[in-house]
Structure formats: C-alpha cells, structure tokens
Scaffold this motif. Structure first.
Motif, short mmCIF file in Angstrom:
data_model
loop_
_atom_site.label_atom_id
_atom_site.label_comp_id
_atom_site.label_asym_id
_atom_site.label_seq_id
_atom_site.Cartn_x
_atom_site.Cartn_y
_atom_site.Cartn_z
N THR A 121 0.80 -1.18 -0.12
CA THR A 121 -0.10 0.43 0.48
C THR A 121 1.18 1.15 0.18
N ALA A 122 1.61 1.03 0.93
CA ALA A 122 2.76 2.30 0.53
C ALA A 122 2.97 3.38 -0.87
N LEU A 123 3.22 2.39 -1.40
CA LEU A 123 3.63 2.91 -3.78
C LEU A 123 2.79 3.25 -3.65
N LEU A 124 0.83 2.88 -3.39
CA LEU A 124 -0.37 3.42 -3.97
C LEU A 124 -0.08 4.60 -3.66
N LYS A 125 -0.95 5.63 -5.10
CA LYS A 125 -1.12 6.34 -5.28
C LYS A 125 -2.70 7.39 -4.39
N GLY A 126 -2.55 8.49 -4.16
CA GLY A 126 -3.59 9.24 -3.75
C GLY A 126 -3.67 10.10 -4.08
N LEU A 127 -4.75 11.23 -3.89
CA LEU A 127 -5.19 12.71 -4.57
C LEU A 127 -5.44 13.51 -3.72
N CYS A 128 -5.26 14.67 -3.70
CA CYS A 128 -5.45 16.03 -2.99
C CYS A 128 -6.25 16.76 -3.93
N ILE A 129 -7.14 17.39 -3.86
CA ILE A 129 -8.35 17.83 -4.45
C ILE A 129 -9.10 18.29 -4.10
N GLY A 130 -9.69 19.67 -3.84
CA GLY A 130 -11.03 19.97 -3.48
C GLY A 130 -10.62 21.39 -1.63
N GLU A 131 -11.41 21.35 -1.16
CA GLU A 131 -11.18 21.64 -0.10
C GLU A 131 -11.80 21.61 1.30
N MET A 132 -11.76 21.42 2.38
CA MET A 132 -12.41 21.10 2.93
C MET A 132 -12.53 22.30 4.79
N TYR A 133 -13.27 22.50 5.66
CA TYR A 133 -12.67 23.12 6.73
C TYR A 133 -13.35 22.58 7.74
N HIS A 134 -12.40 22.44 8.52
CA HIS A 134 -13.22 21.23 9.78
C HIS A 134 -12.60 21.89 11.03
N ASP A 135 -13.23 21.40 12.17
CA ASP A 135 -12.61 21.75 13.43
C ASP A 135 -12.01 21.28 14.27
N MET A 136 -10.49 21.69 14.09
CA MET A 136 -9.81 20.65 14.79
C MET A 136 -9.66 21.52 16.06
N THR A 137 -9.39 20.19 16.73
CA THR A 137 -9.36 20.90 18.33
C THR A 137 -7.83 21.07 19.05
#
Length: 300
Positions: free
Chosen positions: A196-212
């Motif tokens: 799984t370490a060599l699999l590809k991900g994609l960052c797309i779009g934005e999201m606002y989230h409550d971060m404690t």
C-alpha cells in the motif's frame, strides 16, 4: 459514515453540506451513527429522512449512545457494507459542492482527500501533510500513500486499499485507539505495508474542519486533555518495537504529561491504566454484530 456526538441531525454541518452537494451519477448511502449521549429526537429524524428522499440518498440511522470507540465503528461498517469508496466524516466538516464528483471522476486513486483547513485558522492548510514532518503540507495533486498522512474526516478510502489491508492485517483501524489519532495509526499501517505504501492518493478540493488540536491548552476541557493524552501515549507505545518492555518509561512519561498537559488526579490515574492495559479504556466496548438501524430511507 457520519459520527454524531451531542449533535442533532439538523445541526450537523457535515449532513447539511452533503445534502447540498452535487450527486449526479452517484449512488450515495449515508450511514449516520449517533454516539450519544442522548437519542435523537423523532421530528429531527423525520425531517432528515424527508431531506434524504428529496436528494435521492439512502440514509440509515444507528443509535448507540455509549460513546463507542470510533475505530470499532469504522471497522464494523468497513467489513459489513458494499461500496466503491468508503468515506468517513465527523459531524462538523464543511463539505464542498463538488466533493463526491471529485471521487467519481478519479476512481483510479487509492485515497482521495481534500486539503484540510482548520476553522480555528482557516487561512492555514494543515492536511494532508508529510508522514514524518507534520508541518510540511502536501499541495493539491497526486501523492504517495507511504509518505503522506491526513485526517479521517473527508478521506475517501478505496475498496482496493481496504481489501489489501484486511488481507495483510485483518483490520483497517487499530482498535487499541478510540478517538484521537485513529487516522495517524491508519497511515502508520499504510506506511508499514509494502503493497500500500507505493499506491497513489489525490488531494483535490478543500474542506473546513473543527480541529481541537489547534486550540490552546487553556481552552481545552479536562476530558479533551485526557483524550489527547491517551492518543499521544498510545502512539508512543505502538511506535516502539516492543511496548511491553517500555512500561516503566511510559509510566514516567505519563507523569510528565500530567504536569505538561495539566491533567487532574483522576485523569492521571486513568492514563496510568491506559499504560498498563496498552489500549484506550473505550476499546473494551463492543458493537452488537446484529445491530440494525433504528430508522432508514432506501432509494428504490
């Protein structure tokens, strides 16, 4: 899968924004888990199911008000449901109009996630970030799963990635963790698994989230401080080769955390129990294998 805690269906920013998103060509099944501390009101449920019907979303509401470990809830549905992508949400994420279209258009990626901006500092992207250097954020575009991490909320996990992890480890989320850092442990597992370490991900779009975690210590309740302490302690324990040999050091580390994180005596004792049992106290709470939704609407 949306987890609610001390929140009604109508108050959840996540649910409201999903109901307002673009779902053309997408079959969306919304699983809502009310984790307590009280049952949802009937009129709130009726209004939600009517809104789901108008939007063409199948909606299933589960209610177990014991504040069950999130990792157990995630694993339960991951192994019970049929899907192409499994998406986890907290109750307070602002989902963009195009969120699900982004997944639909890029199904060749193992993970699809938005750039995360904390509501506390909405001009500062905080995730996804480098696996080792959290302050080094990953810009939009492709990334390797083995060198990246992000939060659970808003992350779409492909069926292929889940099947590899289940085949290699028999789980996806580490059930020794309950609330904080369940996402960090997921990416630890991905990082440590060569397939799984060599699999590809994609960052797309934005999201606002409550971060404690973006709040200063003085703004955190004693409960929140203890939960963060559990997570830090468990991460410390399970990033060593043999946690059983580290118990004396971990007890000393717990004492240092008591002072640094301003834990009261009862919280400190509970943290010591975590050191000895090597798991979050809520990890002992199990989910009935035959649990059914209390309410549902299914698109024909």
């Amino acid at each position: 899968l949306i987890i609610l805690y001390n929140c009604s269906l109508s108050e959840s920013m996540t649910i409201k924004s999903i109901l307002g998103s673009e779902l053309n060509s997408i079959q969306l099944n919304m699983i809502i888990w009310n984790n307590g501390p009280t049952l949802l009101e009937e009129n709130d449920i009726v209004n939600h199911l009517e809104a789901s019907q108008k939007k063409g979303i199948s909606s299933f509401i589960y209610q177990d008000i014991r504040n069950t470990s999130l990792s157990k809830i995630y694993n339960y549905f991951i192994q019970k449901l049929n899907y192409d992508f499994f998406v986890i949400f907290d109750q307070d994420s602002n989902v963009q109009f195009s969120f699900f279209q982004n997944i639909y258009q890029y199904t060749n990626f193992a993970i699809i996630c938005p750039a995360i901006y904390p509501k506390q500092k909405n001009d500062k992207q905080c995730f996804p970030s480098d696996f080792e250097q959290r302050e080094l954020v990953i810009l939009k575009g492709e990334f390797n799963l083995g060198t990246t991490r992000t939060i659970n909320s808003g992350t779409a996990i492909s069926k292929n990635l889940i099947e590899i992890l289940l085949d290699k480890h028999n789980y996806v989320f580490d059930e020794k963790f309950a609330f904080y850092h369940t996402d960090h442990r997921l990416f630890d597992l991905i990082h440590e698994t060569s397939e799984t370490a060599l699999l590809k991900g994609l960052c797309i779009g934005e999201m606002y989230h409550d971060m404690t975690c973006e709040l200063p210590l003085e703004n955190l309740s004693q409960h929140a401080r203890l939960e963060i302490a559990f997570a830090k302690m468990l991460m410390r324990m399970y990033r060593t080769q043999n946690p059983k040999q580290q118990i004396i050091r971990n007890l000393f580390y717990a004492y240092k955390m008591k002072k640094k994180d301003q834990l009261n005596f009862n919280s400190f004792l509970t943290l010591l129990k975590c050191v000895i049992t090597k798991e979050h106290p809520r990890s002992k709470v199990t989910i009935d294998n035959n649990i059914k939704p209390t309410h549902s609407y299914v698109v024909n």
